[in-house]
Structure formats: C-alpha cells, structure tokens
Design an enzyme around this catalytic site. Sequence first.
Site, short mmCIF file in Angstrom:
data_model
loop_
_atom_site.label_atom_id
_atom_site.label_comp_id
_atom_site.label_asym_id
_atom_site.label_seq_id
_atom_site.Cartn_x
_atom_site.Cartn_y
_atom_site.Cartn_z
N SER A 1 3.55 -6.72 -5.02
CA SER A 1 4.29 -5.92 -4.03
C SER A 1 5.78 -6.22 -4.13
O SER A 1 6.17 -7.36 -4.46
CB SER A 1 3.80 -6.23 -2.62
OG SER A 1 4.68 -5.70 -1.64
N SER A 2 6.60 -5.23 -3.83
CA SER A 2 8.05 -5.43 -3.92
C SER A 2 8.58 -6.39 -2.87
O SER A 2 9.73 -6.83 -2.95
CB SER A 2 8.78 -4.08 -3.78
OG SER A 2 8.47 -3.47 -2.53
N CYS A 3 7.75 -6.76 -1.90
CA CYS A 3 8.21 -7.71 -0.87
C CYS A 3 8.34 -9.13 -1.43
O CYS A 3 8.74 -10.04 -0.71
CB CYS A 3 7.27 -7.71 0.33
SG CYS A 3 5.65 -8.40 -0.02
N TYR B 1 2.51 -12.89 3.29
CA TYR B 1 2.01 -11.96 2.28
C TYR B 1 2.81 -12.07 0.99
O TYR B 1 2.25 -12.10 -0.11
CB TYR B 1 2.08 -10.53 2.83
CG TYR B 1 1.65 -9.45 1.87
CD1 TYR B 1 0.29 -9.27 1.57
CD2 TYR B 1 2.57 -8.60 1.28
CE1 TYR B 1 -0.12 -8.26 0.71
CE2 TYR B 1 2.17 -7.60 0.41
CZ TYR B 1 0.83 -7.43 0.12
OH TYR B 1 0.43 -6.44 -0.74
N HIS C 1 1.03 1.35 6.87
CA HIS C 1 2.40 1.38 6.41
C HIS C 1 3.12 2.61 6.99
O HIS C 1 2.51 3.43 7.69
CB HIS C 1 2.45 1.41 4.88
CG HIS C 1 2.07 0.11 4.25
ND1 HIS C 1 0.94 -0.05 3.49
CD2 HIS C 1 2.67 -1.11 4.28
CE1 HIS C 1 0.85 -1.29 3.07
NE2 HIS C 1 1.90 -1.96 3.53
N LYS D 1 1.63 -13.12 -2.91
CA LYS D 1 1.83 -12.28 -4.08
C LYS D 1 2.64 -12.99 -5.17
O LYS D 1 2.40 -12.82 -6.36
CB LYS D 1 2.50 -10.97 -3.67
CG LYS D 1 1.58 -10.02 -2.91
CD LYS D 1 0.39 -9.63 -3.76
CE LYS D 1 -0.55 -8.67 -3.06
NZ LYS D 1 -1.71 -8.31 -3.90
#
Length: 318
Positions: A104-106, A133, A176, A137
């Site tokens: 994920s881009s987070c 989270y 989301h 990742k």
Amino acid sequence: MRIFVAGSKGMVGRAIVNQLNNKKDLEIIEASRENLDLLDQAAVAKFLSNTKPDIVIIAAAKVGGIHANSAYPAEFIYENLMIECNLIHQSYLNNVERLLFLGSSCIYPADSPQPMKESHLLSGKLEPTNEPYSIAKIAGINLCSSYNRQYNTDFRAVMPTNLYGPEDNFDLENSHVIPALIRKIHEAKENSEDKVQIWGSGKPLREFLHVDDMANASLFILNLDKKIYRERILKNFSHINIGSGVEHTIADLSLLLSEVIGYDGDLIFDSSRPDGTSRKLLDVSLLESLGWKAKVSLVKGLETTYQWYLANQANIRR
C-alpha cells in the site's frame, strides 16, 4: 502452471483471478476464509504443501479507511503481519517459483516529497492514523527482499495507490473514501436529502487507480523476466509503485461522484474530522519506463463502480 491467489474473494484478488481466467495453461488455486485461515501458520503450511503452487499472489489483507485504522490498530498490524509472514515463509519452504506481495502507498512517510518515489521508503515518520497497517506492509516488503537476499528466491513486491472498483467494501464505518462517498451520496439521493456531510476539509489530494488496472499491472510485473526485474528494480529498490500518476482533491472527487450519481444537494465538509495525509501521489515513472501505464479514466471507473453498486445493493446492505 499453478497459481495460488490469496484473497481471491476480495476486490483486488477477484480482479486478478478474472484476468488470469483469460490465460491458457494455468490452474488457479483459491481458498475461502472458511477453508483456510491465513492467520494459522500450520494451516497455511499444510495448504501450500498439499497444493504445491508454482506462483503465489498475496492479495489478502485486512484493509479499511481512516476510521477503521484508528479504531482497530491492533487487528490491523497483527493480522497483516501474520498473513504475510505465513505465506512468504511457507512459499520459501515449499519452493514456490515466484511470489507477488501487494502492499500500500501508506508505507511512505507522512511528509514524503511528492510524488513519492520508491527510494522514499523509511525516510521519515509515518502518518499516525494508519501507522500499524503501514508498518505491517513495510515488513512484508522487507520479508520479500530478505528472502531474496538470503535464499535467492524470486519474491516481488508492488505498492499500489488508492484502489477502487467492483467488489469494494461499501460499509460506511470501515470503507475507503470512494465506496464510502458512493454509498453516502446515493442514499442521500434516495432519501431526498438536501445535503451530505463528508469527513475532513475536502482539501487533501489523492491518486486513485481502478482495480482492473491494478490487476493488469500486477500480472505485468509478475511476468517480467527475472533478469530484467532484478536489474531494473531489485538493484535499486525493494518494490515498485503502481498508480495512475493523476491526483484529485477529495472535494473534486465528491463533486464528480455527485454528477455520476445524479445528486444535486449540497456537500458539507466537516473539518473537525481527520483529513489524513494532505497529499499522496506515487511516482510511477519506473513502472511506465518498463512499458505499463494506467488505462481506466477516473470518470469511467466511477461510472462502472457505481453501476456495480446499484446492481449489488441488496447484498451490500445485509
């Protein structure tokens, strides 16, 4: 060729399976939550030993929006760590030829320069609202690169931007931004309400990618020649970004959805609610240099997603 798609019933997993179904000489292996608990190490070990896949795609994850991440941080870090640890380690033990881990881009720092390059990983502090989270990742990426370094495996990692599309989660508490807005605005239209309240100021910028594009990019990266992948990516980075390269404010997204849905009421932005990161745009120049670019426009993607929502409302609301 036997391919196990973990999380094949979710939005991304389903899209990947749909595209794999169009290819010859492939056997797709799936397992529901009832048949395989990915949090159970022994169960995962037995499953991979019995099915012996050549390729594993990890599309399974515990996901959610700002509210869900804030309310259930322990579940978000624990479940995601267990899923990826079990699948990656057991893939190594069972001689899986190739693995693709979806992140994920987070993973990028909250104050990361924009657009966010692969090299920005671990260069600053994470966004507090989804830190558990994000850490999980990041661990998945490092697991892949560590096994590659120590055991010469071919485990690949991709970092998608914000995804949306058919099969998304439309629960108002845990979804989301796009599915949440679709449901809110649609229900306001159905109930003849003259306004919709939306979390945050509407100012944050977000990049969105349709799930069909994500599935296509994932398989493109999975099928890259091993030598090319190692020379172009692993020599410099541990993962590769997947995105559209285009960003929109939440306010503009909300207005666009109002048009798609046919709602003419007011949109009220509640600045007392958290915005999250002010801007999240991925640098996708590496992926584009390899020959892949997003194809589904945001307008077209929102239209098809809304049509899917309309066709599946009865099941969504149960």
